[in-house]
Design a protein around this motif. Structure first.
Motif, PDB file in Angstrom:
ATOM      1  N   VAL A 189       0.853  -1.187   0.000  1.00 50.11           N
ATOM      2  CA  VAL A 189       0.000   0.000   0.000  1.00 50.11           C
ATOM      3  C   VAL A 189       0.889   1.238   0.000  1.00 50.11           C
ATOM      4  CG1 VAL A 189      -1.793   1.283   1.210  1.00 50.11           C
ATOM      5  CG2 VAL A 189      -1.771  -1.217   1.324  1.00 50.11           C
ATOM      6  N   HIS A 190       0.766   2.067  -1.012  1.00 49.61           N
ATOM      7  CA  HIS A 190       1.477   3.337  -0.990  1.00 49.61           C
ATOM      8  C   HIS A 190       0.634   4.365  -0.221  1.00 49.61           C
ATOM      9  CE1 HIS A 190       4.714   2.020  -3.470  1.00 49.61           C
ATOM     10  NE2 HIS A 190       3.922   1.714  -4.497  1.00 49.61           N
ATOM     11  N   GLY A 191       1.319   5.255   0.498  1.00 51.66           N
ATOM     12  CA  GLY A 191       0.591   6.255   1.278  1.00 51.66           C
ATOM     13  C   GLY A 191      -0.107   5.645   2.470  1.00 51.66           C
ATOM     14  N   GLY A 192       0.611   4.833   3.235  1.00 57.83           N
ATOM     15  CA  GLY A 192       0.005   4.091   4.332  1.00 57.83           C
ATOM     16  C   GLY A 192      -0.536   4.947   5.456  1.00 57.83           C
ATOM     17  N   ASP A 220      -1.926   1.862  -5.375  1.00 58.19           N
ATOM     18  CA  ASP A 220      -1.110   3.056  -5.571  1.00 58.19           C
ATOM     19  C   ASP A 220      -1.972   4.283  -5.846  1.00 58.19           C
ATOM     20  OD1 ASP A 220       1.034   4.763  -5.983  1.00 58.19           O
ATOM     21  OD2 ASP A 220       1.291   4.196  -8.067  1.00 58.19           O
ATOM     22  N   MET A 221      -1.735   5.328  -5.071  1.00 55.93           N
ATOM     23  CA  MET A 221      -2.367   6.621  -5.336  1.00 55.93           C
ATOM     24  C   MET A 221      -1.321   7.693  -5.627  1.00 55.93           C
ATOM     25  SD  MET A 221      -2.056   5.809  -1.974  1.00 55.93           S
ATOM     26  CE  MET A 221      -3.645   5.131  -1.530  1.00 55.93           C
ATOM     27  N   VAL A 222      -0.073   7.280  -5.820  1.00 57.95           N
ATOM     28  CA  VAL A 222       1.027   8.221  -6.024  1.00 57.95           C
ATOM     29  C   VAL A 222       1.272   8.473  -7.508  1.00 57.95           C
ATOM     30  CG1 VAL A 222       3.466   8.691  -5.595  1.00 57.95           C
ATOM     31  CG2 VAL A 222       2.095   7.524  -3.848  1.00 57.95           C
ATOM     32  N   GLY A 223       1.395   7.409  -8.303  1.00 60.54           N
ATOM     33  CA  GLY A 223       1.647   7.571  -9.724  1.00 60.54           C
ATOM     34  C   GLY A 223       3.054   8.079  -9.989  1.00 60.54           C
ATOM     35  N   GLY A 224       3.228   8.826 -11.060  1.00 59.34           N
ATOM     36  CA  GLY A 224       4.544   9.349 -11.410  1.00 59.34           C
ATOM     37  C   GLY A 224       5.557   8.232 -11.579  1.00 59.34           C
ATOM     38  N   ASP A 225       6.756   8.422 -10.996  1.00 57.00           N
ATOM     39  CA  ASP A 225       7.804   7.418 -11.141  1.00 57.00           C
ATOM     40  C   ASP A 225       7.504   6.130 -10.382  1.00 57.00           C
ATOM     41  OD1 ASP A 225       8.143   8.792  -8.671  1.00 57.00           O
ATOM     42  OD2 ASP A 225      10.225   8.140  -8.564  1.00 57.00           O
ATOM     43  N   TYR A 226       6.487   6.159  -9.498  1.00 58.60           N
ATOM     44  CA  TYR A 226       6.105   4.928  -8.801  1.00 58.60           C
ATOM     45  C   TYR A 226       5.533   3.888  -9.764  1.00 58.60           C
ATOM     46  CZ  TYR A 226       6.640   6.442  -3.910  1.00 58.60           C
ATOM     47  OH  TYR A 226       7.143   6.832  -2.690  1.00 58.60           O
ATOM     48  N   ILE A 227       4.985   4.306 -10.882  1.00 63.88           N
ATOM     49  CA  ILE A 227       4.344   3.359 -11.797  1.00 63.88           C
ATOM     50  C   ILE A 227       5.372   2.366 -12.337  1.00 63.88           C
ATOM     51  CG2 ILE A 227       3.085   3.137 -13.970  1.00 63.88           C
ATOM     52  CD1 ILE A 227       1.795   5.854 -13.365  1.00 63.88           C
ATOM     53  N   GLU A 228       6.498   2.861 -12.808  1.00 63.75           N
ATOM     54  CA  GLU A 228       7.562   1.978 -13.284  1.00 63.75           C
ATOM     55  C   GLU A 228       8.124   1.134 -12.152  1.00 63.75           C
ATOM     56  OE1 GLU A 228      10.368   0.036 -15.505  1.00 63.75           O
ATOM     57  OE2 GLU A 228       8.865   1.400 -16.335  1.00 63.75           O
ATOM     58  N   ARG A 229       8.291   1.720 -10.975  1.00 64.79           N
ATOM     59  CA  ARG A 229       8.849   0.982  -9.840  1.00 64.79           C
ATOM     60  C   ARG A 229       7.883  -0.088  -9.346  1.00 64.79           C
ATOM     61  NH1 ARG A 229      10.506   5.685  -5.896  1.00 64.79           N
ATOM     62  NH2 ARG A 229      11.575   4.034  -4.725  1.00 64.79           N
ATOM     63  N   ASN A 230       6.590   0.151  -9.469  1.00 63.00           N
ATOM     64  CA  ASN A 230       5.609  -0.874  -9.099  1.00 63.00           C
ATOM     65  C   ASN A 230       5.759  -2.117  -9.958  1.00 63.00           C
ATOM     66  OD1 ASN A 230       4.376   0.682  -7.088  1.00 63.00           O
ATOM     67  ND2 ASN A 230       2.831   1.515  -8.477  1.00 63.00           N
ATOM     68  N   LEU A 231       6.071  -1.925 -11.243  1.00 66.40           N
ATOM     69  CA  LEU A 231       6.264  -3.072 -12.131  1.00 66.40           C
ATOM     70  C   LEU A 231       7.422  -3.938 -11.652  1.00 66.40           C
ATOM     71  CD1 LEU A 231       5.855  -1.392 -15.646  1.00 66.40           C
ATOM     72  CD2 LEU A 231       4.121  -2.617 -14.328  1.00 66.40           C
ATOM     73  N   ARG A 232       8.427  -3.305 -11.057  1.00 63.95           N
ATOM     74  CA  ARG A 232       9.588  -4.051 -10.559  1.00 63.95           C
ATOM     75  C   ARG A 232       9.333  -4.672  -9.186  1.00 63.95           C
ATOM     76  NH1 ARG A 232      13.836  -0.806  -9.598  1.00 63.95           N
ATOM     77  NH2 ARG A 232      12.908   1.215 -10.090  1.00 63.95           N
ATOM     78  N   ALA A 233       8.407  -4.068  -8.417  1.00 60.99           N
ATOM     79  CA  ALA A 233       8.114  -4.588  -7.073  1.00 60.99           C
ATOM     80  C   ALA A 233       7.061  -5.687  -7.090  1.00 60.99           C
ATOM     81  CB  ALA A 233       7.649  -3.445  -6.170  1.00 60.99           C
ATOM     82  N   ALA A 234       6.345  -5.832  -8.184  1.00 57.49           N
ATOM     83  CA  ALA A 234       5.234  -6.783  -8.249  1.00 57.49           C
ATOM     84  C   ALA A 234       5.705  -8.222  -8.392  1.00 57.49           C
ATOM     85  CB  ALA A 234       4.308  -6.432  -9.413  1.00 57.49           C
ATOM     86  N   ALA A 235       4.924  -9.123  -7.829  1.00 51.80           N
ATOM     87  CA  ALA A 235       5.175 -10.555  -7.961  1.00 51.80           C
ATOM     88  C   ALA A 235       4.770 -11.034  -9.350  1.00 51.80           C
ATOM     89  CB  ALA A 235       4.382 -11.314  -6.897  1.00 51.80           C
ATOM     90  N   LEU A 236       5.216 -12.214  -9.708  1.00 47.84           N
ATOM     91  CA  LEU A 236       4.745 -12.845 -10.928  1.00 47.84           C
ATOM     92  C   LEU A 236       3.221 -12.923 -10.880  1.00 47.84           C
ATOM     93  CD1 LEU A 236       5.882 -14.329 -13.494  1.00 47.84           C
ATOM     94  CD2 LEU A 236       5.515 -16.458 -12.215  1.00 47.84           C
ATOM     95  N   GLU A 237       2.555 -12.467 -11.941  1.00 52.56           N
ATOM     96  CA  GLU A 237       1.100 -12.400 -12.026  1.00 52.56           C
ATOM     97  C   GLU A 237       0.503 -11.463 -10.971  1.00 52.56           C
ATOM     98  OE1 GLU A 237      -0.653 -16.290 -12.340  1.00 52.56           O
ATOM     99  OE2 GLU A 237       0.223 -16.578 -14.335  1.00 52.56           O
ATOM    100  N   GLY A 238       1.295 -10.473 -10.582  1.00 51.88           N
ATOM    101  CA  GLY A 238       0.807  -9.481  -9.632  1.00 51.88           C
ATOM    102  C   GLY A 238      -0.218  -8.551 -10.252  1.00 51.88           C
ATOM    103  N   ARG A 239      -0.994  -7.888  -9.379  1.00 48.90           N
ATOM    104  CA  ARG A 239      -2.039  -6.957  -9.809  1.00 48.90           C
ATOM    105  C   ARG A 239      -1.748  -5.580  -9.215  1.00 48.90           C
ATOM    106  NH1 ARG A 239      -2.346 -11.846  -7.598  1.00 48.90           N
ATOM    107  NH2 ARG A 239      -4.066 -11.411  -6.150  1.00 48.90           N
ATOM    108  N   ILE A 240      -1.634  -4.591 -10.066  1.00 52.45           N
ATOM    109  CA  ILE A 240      -1.352  -3.218  -9.643  1.00 52.45           C
ATOM    110  C   ILE A 240      -2.614  -2.398  -9.882  1.00 52.45           C
ATOM    111  CG2 ILE A 240       0.105  -1.192  -9.986  1.00 52.45           C
ATOM    112  CD1 ILE A 240       2.174  -3.198 -11.261  1.00 52.45           C
ATOM    113  N   VAL A 241      -3.113  -1.780  -8.827  1.00 49.70           N
ATOM    114  CA  VAL A 241      -4.368  -1.033  -8.917  1.00 49.70           C
ATOM    115  C   VAL A 241      -4.094   0.445  -8.638  1.00 49.70           C
ATOM    116  CG1 VAL A 241      -6.770  -0.922  -8.199  1.00 49.70           C
ATOM    117  CG2 VAL A 241      -5.531  -3.093  -8.024  1.00 49.70           C
ATOM    118  N   GLN A 242      -4.405   1.280  -9.604  1.00 52.85           N
ATOM    119  CA  GLN A 242      -4.146   2.717  -9.511  1.00 52.85           C
ATOM    120  C   GLN A 242      -5.435   3.441  -9.129  1.00 52.85           C
ATOM    121  OE1 GLN A 242      -0.792   3.330 -10.586  1.00 52.85           O
ATOM    122  NE2 GLN A 242      -1.030   5.228  -9.387  1.00 52.85           N
TER     123      GLN A 242
END
Length: 330
Positions: A150-153, A219-241
């Motif tokens: 969770v970003h912005g905890g 994620d509610m931050v966006g910006g450069d976090y979007i690319e970093r989320n792709l690297r932090a995600a697990a295989l078959e992970g789900r990223i919700v903006q």
């Protein structure tokens, strides 16, 4: 006997907190399938700020007043309302109009006050709980035993997501901006809170999950976090903006999304059709309301302001040091 007029908070123009001023308007009448709530408290949320800035117009037919969640007593019933009676204590998700002494709410998104909660506490729930439920559990499909980032905890969404996901058996990590918020979020159930000013969340997530990554990222931050989320995600992970505090226009390499079979999705709550919100309300009341009644989930209230001091409440939500929800009280 209902009064003919009420105090409301209007945004006289787009701008900062100072544009919020008290005014008088007629008390609204509930329509088909709606209830009128005498507002004891109203939650303050980030979408209110964006609307105040002139960047988030209300949907067609909704009140132009700010305020997406309220708690109080039922004051009047519209045609077709069957569940509630005048005087019932409730909280509700509304499409606008919460910054007022009376607000109209759909019966379908009006819920009984959770056992043991005050109106202030209950008013902090609908917008954040509906948002977390839909995005983390419906769109993100978070399951027991999975990792949620969770970003912005420290915000209203963050403190709610940490508690609900932990209570339902997930493992939670979160990003925050201070040592105090690290302590607060870990006390709420986060396995690890990451101070983004001092650590790289991608590296920490990989470390604490033994290289697995986050199964779901909210994620509610966006910006450069979007690319970093792709690297932090697990295989078959789900990223919700759900928002873009750092901007929505970025350049990213989608090869990682394809190679790791990731899902990148997002939503806004206010624009959801009435039927979808009614479905969410039923699930929330069945699965989460008992947890609030048992004390396993607890609203986190940063501060309360009188309705007439809505500008003060907005100055507080603009302050990055706040944690949890901010509430307006009658």
């Amino acid at each position: 006997m209902l009064p003919k007029s009420m105090t409301v908070i209007e945004a006289r123009e787009a701008g900062g907190p100072e544009v919020l001023v008290a005014a008088e308007r007629p008390v609204p009448e509930p329509g088909q399938g709606e209830v009128l709530i005498m507002v004891a408290a109203a939650g303050v949320n980030r979408p209110d700020v964006v609307q105040r800035q002139g960047l988030y117009p209300p949907p067609k037919g909704a009140s132009d007043l700010l305020g997406l969640e309220v708690a109080g007593h039922i004051a009047a019933l519209g045609p077709g309302v069957e569940r509630y009676k005048i005087g019932d204590a409730v909280c509700a998700l509304v499409n606008g109009g919460g910054y007022a002494e009376y607000a109209v709410a759909p019966e379908a998104t009006t819920l009984p006050l959770p056992r043991g909660l005050s109106f202030d506490e209950a008013a902090s729930l609908p917008e954040t709980v509906f948002t977390v439920w839909h995005n983390v559990f419906e769109r993100g499909d978070l399951k027991t035993g999975e990792w949620l980032l969770v970003h912005g905890g420290g915000g209203g969404i963050g403190t709610t997501a940490i508690q609900i996901a932990s209570a339902l058996g997930a493992k939670v990590t979160t990003t925050v901006g201070s040592a105090a918020k690290v302590r607060d979020c870990e006390a709420l159930g986060a396995v690890r809170a990451i101070n983004y000013r001092e650590e790289d969340f991608v590296e920490v997530v990989r470390e604490i999950t033994d290289g697995h990554g986050a199964d779901v990222i909210l994620d509610m931050v966006g910006g450069d976090y979007i690319e970093r989320n792709l690297r932090a995600a697990a295989l078959e992970g789900r990223i919700v903006q759900i928002a873009f505090l750092k901007g929505s226009k970025v350049e990213i390499d989608l090869m990682r999304l394809m190679m790791r079979r990731l899902t990148l999705t997002g939503s806004t709550l206010r624009a959801q059709p009435a039927e979808a919100k009614a479905r969410m309300a039923k699930a929330i009341e069945q699965l989460l309301w008992p947890l609030f009644g048992e004390g396993r989930l607890k609203p986190v209230i940063d501060s309360s302001f009188k309705l007439e001091d809505a500008a003060g409440a907005h100055r507080r939500i603009d302050d990055p040091e706040h944690i949890g929800k901010i509430v307006l009280v009658a």
